[in-house]
Each structure stands twice: as C-alpha cells, then as structure tokens.
Motif scaffolding. Structure first.
Motif, PDB file in Angstrom:
ATOM      1  N   ARG A 218      30.425   2.005  85.320  1.00 38.75           N
ATOM      2  CA  ARG A 218      29.248   1.195  85.655  1.00 38.75           C
ATOM      3  C   ARG A 218      28.122   2.034  86.265  1.00 38.75           C
ATOM      4  N   SER A 219      28.361   3.300  86.473  1.00 39.86           N
ATOM      5  CA  SER A 219      27.401   4.133  87.196  1.00 39.86           C
ATOM      6  C   SER A 219      26.227   4.534  86.291  1.00 39.86           C
ATOM      7  N   PRO A 220      25.045   4.752  86.872  1.00 43.88           N
ATOM      8  CA  PRO A 220      23.890   5.175  86.068  1.00 43.88           C
ATOM      9  C   PRO A 220      24.102   6.523  85.396  1.00 43.88           C
ATOM     10  N   GLN A 221      24.824   7.436  86.059  1.00 33.80           N
ATOM     11  CA  GLN A 221      25.034   8.737  85.438  1.00 33.80           C
ATOM     12  C   GLN A 221      25.882   8.627  84.171  1.00 33.80           C
ATOM     13  N   PHE A 222      26.850   7.683  84.161  1.00 33.55           N
ATOM     14  CA  PHE A 222      27.642   7.488  82.942  1.00 33.55           C
ATOM     15  C   PHE A 222      26.767   6.973  81.810  1.00 33.55           C
ATOM     16  N   TRP A 223      25.881   6.047  82.097  1.00 37.18           N
ATOM     17  CA  TRP A 223      25.054   5.452  81.044  1.00 37.18           C
ATOM     18  C   TRP A 223      24.020   6.436  80.523  1.00 37.18           C
ATOM     19  N   VAL A 224      23.450   7.241  81.393  1.00 36.00           N
ATOM     20  CA  VAL A 224      22.523   8.270  80.909  1.00 36.00           C
ATOM     21  C   VAL A 224      23.277   9.278  80.037  1.00 36.00           C
ATOM     22  N   LEU A 225      24.455   9.687  80.510  1.00 31.50           N
ATOM     23  CA  LEU A 225      25.281  10.615  79.737  1.00 31.50           C
ATOM     24  C   LEU A 225      25.596  10.043  78.360  1.00 31.50           C
ATOM     25  N   SER A 226      26.013   8.790  78.319  1.00 33.65           N
ATOM     26  CA  SER A 226      26.468   8.187  77.071  1.00 33.65           C
ATOM     27  C   SER A 226      25.319   7.940  76.099  1.00 33.65           C
ATOM     28  N   LEU A 227      24.182   7.469  76.602  1.00 32.73           N
ATOM     29  CA  LEU A 227      23.044   7.221  75.718  1.00 32.73           C
ATOM     30  C   LEU A 227      22.457   8.530  75.176  1.00 32.73           C
ATOM     31  N   THR A 228      22.441   9.564  76.015  1.00 32.96           N
ATOM     32  CA  THR A 228      22.006  10.871  75.526  1.00 32.96           C
ATOM     33  C   THR A 228      22.960  11.383  74.456  1.00 32.96           C
ATOM     34  N   TYR A 229      24.243  11.241  74.712  1.00 34.49           N
ATOM     35  CA  TYR A 229      25.286  11.650  73.772  1.00 34.49           C
ATOM     36  C   TYR A 229      25.103  10.935  72.431  1.00 34.49           C
ATOM     37  N   PHE A 230      24.835   9.621  72.485  1.00 32.30           N
ATOM     38  CA  PHE A 230      24.630   8.830  71.271  1.00 32.30           C
ATOM     39  C   PHE A 230      23.464   9.374  70.451  1.00 32.30           C
ATOM     40  N   CYS A 231      22.322   9.542  71.081  1.00 31.15           N
ATOM     41  CA  CYS A 231      21.135   9.997  70.362  1.00 31.15           C
ATOM     42  C   CYS A 231      21.288  11.436  69.873  1.00 31.15           C
ATOM     43  N   CYS A 232      21.949  12.266  70.662  1.00 31.52           N
ATOM     44  CA  CYS A 232      22.189  13.646  70.257  1.00 31.52           C
ATOM     45  C   CYS A 232      23.012  13.697  68.971  1.00 31.52           C
ATOM     46  N   CYS A 233      24.094  12.912  68.928  1.00 27.83           N
ATOM     47  CA  CYS A 233      24.966  12.918  67.749  1.00 27.83           C
ATOM     48  C   CYS A 233      24.297  12.250  66.557  1.00 27.83           C
ATOM     49  N   ALA A 234      23.498  11.206  66.809  1.00 27.33           N
ATOM     50  CA  ALA A 234      22.755  10.580  65.716  1.00 27.33           C
ATOM     51  C   ALA A 234      21.754  11.558  65.117  1.00 27.33           C
ATOM     52  N   THR A 235      21.268  12.497  65.917  1.00 22.19           N
ATOM     53  CA  THR A 235      20.320  13.496  65.427  1.00 22.19           C
ATOM     54  C   THR A 235      20.966  14.448  64.432  1.00 22.19           C
ATOM     55  N   HIS A 236      22.149  14.956  64.751  1.00 26.15           N
ATOM     56  CA  HIS A 236      22.708  16.007  63.897  1.00 26.15           C
ATOM     57  C   HIS A 236      23.764  15.546  62.902  1.00 26.15           C
ATOM     58  N   SER A 237      24.249  14.295  63.001  1.00 32.03           N
ATOM     59  CA  SER A 237      25.333  13.878  62.114  1.00 32.03           C
ATOM     60  C   SER A 237      24.896  13.834  60.657  1.00 32.03           C
ATOM     61  N   GLY A 238      23.708  13.282  60.382  1.00 30.63           N
ATOM     62  CA  GLY A 238      23.228  13.229  59.009  1.00 30.63           C
ATOM     63  C   GLY A 238      22.996  14.600  58.412  1.00 30.63           C
ATOM     64  N   PRO A 239      22.223  15.469  59.085  1.00 32.28           N
ATOM     65  CA  PRO A 239      22.041  16.826  58.559  1.00 32.28           C
ATOM     66  C   PRO A 239      23.342  17.590  58.372  1.00 32.28           C
ATOM     67  N   ILE A 240      24.302  17.441  59.274  1.00 33.06           N
ATOM     68  CA  ILE A 240      25.578  18.147  59.110  1.00 33.06           C
ATOM     69  C   ILE A 240      26.304  17.659  57.858  1.00 33.06           C
ATOM     70  N   PHE A 241      26.453  16.346  57.743  1.00 36.27           N
ATOM     71  CA  PHE A 241      27.291  15.792  56.675  1.00 36.27           C
ATOM     72  C   PHE A 241      26.660  15.978  55.304  1.00 36.27           C
ATOM     73  N   HIS A 242      25.345  15.878  55.215  1.00 37.98           N
ATOM     74  CA  HIS A 242      24.688  15.877  53.900  1.00 37.98           C
ATOM     75  C   HIS A 242      24.070  17.215  53.520  1.00 37.98           C
ATOM     76  N   THR A 243      24.297  18.265  54.306  1.00 43.00           N
ATOM     77  CA  THR A 243      23.710  19.572  53.989  1.00 43.00           C
ATOM     78  C   THR A 243      24.163  20.073  52.625  1.00 43.00           C
ATOM     79  N   VAL A 244      25.466  19.995  52.341  1.00 44.42           N
ATOM     80  CA  VAL A 244      25.988  20.488  51.072  1.00 44.42           C
ATOM     81  C   VAL A 244      25.388  19.700  49.905  1.00 44.42           C
ATOM     82  N   SER A 245      25.398  18.377  50.010  1.00 46.10           N
ATOM     83  CA  SER A 245      24.848  17.549  48.932  1.00 46.10           C
ATOM     84  C   SER A 245      23.345  17.772  48.767  1.00 46.10           C
ATOM     85  N   TYR A 246      22.622  17.949  49.872  1.00 43.10           N
ATOM     86  CA  TYR A 246      21.186  18.191  49.812  1.00 43.10           C
ATOM     87  C   TYR A 246      20.892  19.502  49.096  1.00 43.10           C
TER      88      TYR A 246
END
Length: 408
Positions: A218-246
């Motif tokens: 419930r702590s603010p540090q957990f939520w900042v950590l988790s939301l940053t983690y979410f956006c960070c992974c959303a940033t690189h997941s597409g480029p990582i997975f589709h690099t070969v096909s691209y």
C-alpha cells in the motif's frame, strides 16, 4: 563463506535466467516459421507471448510469497520442471488456441518461478555490491539472445518448429533442474540500518524491518516502483519481440535478422555491468531515471532504420540501456523494503512489469497486421518511455532507520 557462496548463487541464477528467459523468448524466432507452417496469424501467435507475460506476472506473486515462506530452492526447482513440461506440451499443440494456452499459462507461469525468487534471493546475499550482483544475475538473461536464440534458429533450419521446440524443452530440463539445487536462502541480516557506498558516500537507504507485506503493497514507493516498471517494460517489449520480424520485413535474411537480436543481447550484457557499477556508485534511482530517458530515445530510433548496419547500431545502444536498467528495480525495492518480504514485493511489482511486457507482442502484431509495418509501434514505445521517466522522478527518499554506518 557468505560472500563466496553468494557468488555461487549469482552464477546459478545467471545460468537459470539464461535458459528460462531464452526458452520463453525463443518464440520470437519461431514467429515467422510457425505462421508459414500453420497459417496462424502473427497476432494469434504473438498473443501467446502476451499470455506468457500475464501468467508470469500473476504467478510471480505466488512464487515470491512461497520463496519468503519456504526458501528459493524448492520454488526454482518446481519452475524448472514446469517450464520444460510446458515447452514439450506446446510443441505437440495442433491448434492455435491450444498453443496459446499451453505456452502462455504453463511456460509463462513457470518462468515466474525463476525470475523473482532468484532476484529476491540475491538482494539478501549482498550489501556492498548489491547492484552489481543483481546485474550479473540479469546478465544471464542477456546471454539468451546469443545462445538460445541462435540455437533455436539453427534447429528450425534443420527441423520443423515442433521438433525444434521439443529439443529446447529437453535442454531446459537438463540445465534448470540440477542448477536449482544451488540456489539457497541467504543468511539472516539486520534490515533496519542505513548504508553508505564506501567509495562515493552515496546514501543507499534503509528498509524498515517492522514493515508488513500489506503495508509495503500500500506504500507510495511500491506504487511508483510498479508503475515505472510497467511503463519501462511496455517501452521495450514490442521492439524486443518484433525486431527479428521487422528486420525480415525490411528485406534482411532470417539469419542476419537473428544476429541483430544477438547484438542487442550482447550489448545488454555490457549494460548490466555498467549500470550495476553505476548503481553502486551513484545510487540506483538516479541511474534508473537517466536510463529510462535514454531507453525512450532508443525505442524511437528503430523507426528510422532499414539497413543491417543501422539495425546493429540501434540494437547495440537499445540493448545496452534496457539491459542495464532492468536489474535496478530489485535493488531499489530492497532499499525500501525488508528482506523477509522481498519475494512478495518483487512478485507483486512483477505483475505490473508483466502487464507492460504483455502489451508489446500483441500490439506489435496487431499494428503489423493492420498497417503492414511496425512504424507506429516504435513511435508509441518512445512515448511510453518518456512517461516511465516522468513517473520515476516521483520516487520518495529512501527511509532512514538510524545514523549511517559503514557496511559490513
């Protein structure tokens, strides 16, 4: 002896991460051959990877809680057995929905038993070189594009995709099961103290030893950590997975396209070491913010590349950055939260990171099927990356339990 065996656990975690993550991400290499052989859509096959990340995230929470209760060894052992089983069953799938469910739920859920428990365990083995130790475990995952992916590509050139995936399942069993017995629980350490990096004087923080799992989630540090983690992974997941096909869509041959993936992984190895040392020297939060900004630029750069040399250049920079910043989340979590609930905290935050990772494969597949190209994928990835940096700036200061002392 504690320090020595801590490095043994680092080596075991790195090896298991290489095989587990490499086996999971080999689907990126299988994508086009599977689509050609089965007539399944790229969106449909990519959706299996989306289910993988969802299952990995939610299973990680359970695996993390079990690690806190029973220790890491039985958890990673169970994960290794299930991962091989999932790959074997997926190789026998005769329909798209059957493949999606088996690969997504069983393989994804099993991978969560390797990722979170090893990271949580390593944070308890080290004080002085925590960022470096966690980064070295993560480096094992970075080796996967240079080992498992080329191996999968070689198998596909000699056998059909089902036989190739069957072989990967057997190799995963042969490596993961015996190595799991080396991953042991760290010795108990006092949590409530403030540490200072010996060479820089940078305050590393102090976890509150009385904090419960409920308070942590419930702590603010957990939520900042988790939301940053979410956006960070959303940033690189597409480029990582589709690099070969691209790259293939840009006219490059299959084996050349796979080497781009390998360059990205090789650069990620260097990034893990570089960012790990920087995290110990300057503080993990500061290094993470800078890395998130650079990652957004790297994701957007893919929009402009068409030739093999251009792919190599962007892949090297992009791999260096995203490979380097990923281990820092575990380090930051350990500074905010006590060791006895690290499995639960990392497991819960992994739900968010897995949701972010789940977006890239299916959205990238949908963009390609809809527009005939990947351009909008890289534009969207860059935008989300800048959002991740903005959220990371909201991290609260590390807690302090008592006057600073030098690390043991």
């Amino acid at each position: 002896m504690k320090l020595y065996y801590g490095w043994v656990v680092v080596a075991a975690g790195a090896l298991m991460g290489c095989v587990a993550i490499g086996s999971v991400f080999s689907l990126a290499v299988f994508l086009q051959p599977m689509a050609d052989a089965t007539q399944w859509s790229r969106t449909g096959i990519s959706s299996a990877m989306t289910i993988v990340f969802l299952a990995m995230g939610f299973a990680s929470f359970g695996w993390g809680a079990l690690t806190d209760r029973f220790g890491p060894m039985p958890v990673v052992l169970a994960g290794g057995v299930l991962l091989g089983l999932g790959l074997l069953l997926a190789s026998r799938a005769t329909s798209l929905i059957e493949f999606q469910l088996i690969y997504g739920i069983v393989v994804g859920g099993a991978a969560g038993a390797v990722f979170v428990p090893t990271f949580a365990t390593i944070t308890g083995w080290f004080e002085k070189h925590r960022s470096l130790a966690v980064s070295l475990v993560s480096a094992g995952m970075g080796v996967a594009p240079m080992t498992v992916s080329p191996f999968a590509s070689w198998l596909i050139t000699h056998y059909d995709w089902q036989a190739a995936q069957f072989v990967i399942a057997i190799v995963a069993w042969a490596v993961l099961v015996p190595t799991a017995f080396l991953v042991r629980r760290p010795p108990p350490q006092p949590d409530a103290r403030e540490r200072i990096a010996p060479t820089s004087g940078v305050t590393m923080g102090a976890a509150d030893s009385d904090m419960t799992a409920g308070q942590a989630l419930r702590s603010p540090q957990f939520w900042v950590l988790s939301l940053t983690y979410f956006c960070c992974c959303a940033t690189h997941s597409g480029p990582i997975f589709h690099t070969v096909s691209y790259a293939i869509a840009c006219g490059l041959p299959m084996m050349a396209a796979v080497t781009i993936y390998s360059v990205e992984g090789l650069a990620g190895l260097g990034g893990r070491i570089l960012f790990g040392l920087a995290g110990d020297r300057f503080g993990a939060k500061r290094v993470l913010v800078i890395g998130l900004f650079a990652q957004a630029l790297g994701a957007g750069a893919y929009f402009f590349v068409r030739q093999l040399g251009e792919f190599y250049a962007v892949a090297a920079v992009f791999g260096l950055i995203y490979g380097g910043i990923m281990p820092l989340y575990a380090v930051i979590a350990r500074e905010y939260f006590p060791m006895r609930i690290m499995g639960t905290v990392l497991g819960a935050s992994t739900i968010f990171s897995s949701l972010g990772m789940a977006l890239g494969p299916v959205v990238g597949g949908w963009i390609f099927d809809t527009t005939g190209g990947y351009g909008w994928l890289y534009i969207a990835s860059a935008g989300i990356g800048f959002g991740a940096m903005a959220i990371a700036l909201l991290f609260p200061p590390y807690p302090s339990a008592r006057p600073a002392t030098q690390p043991a």
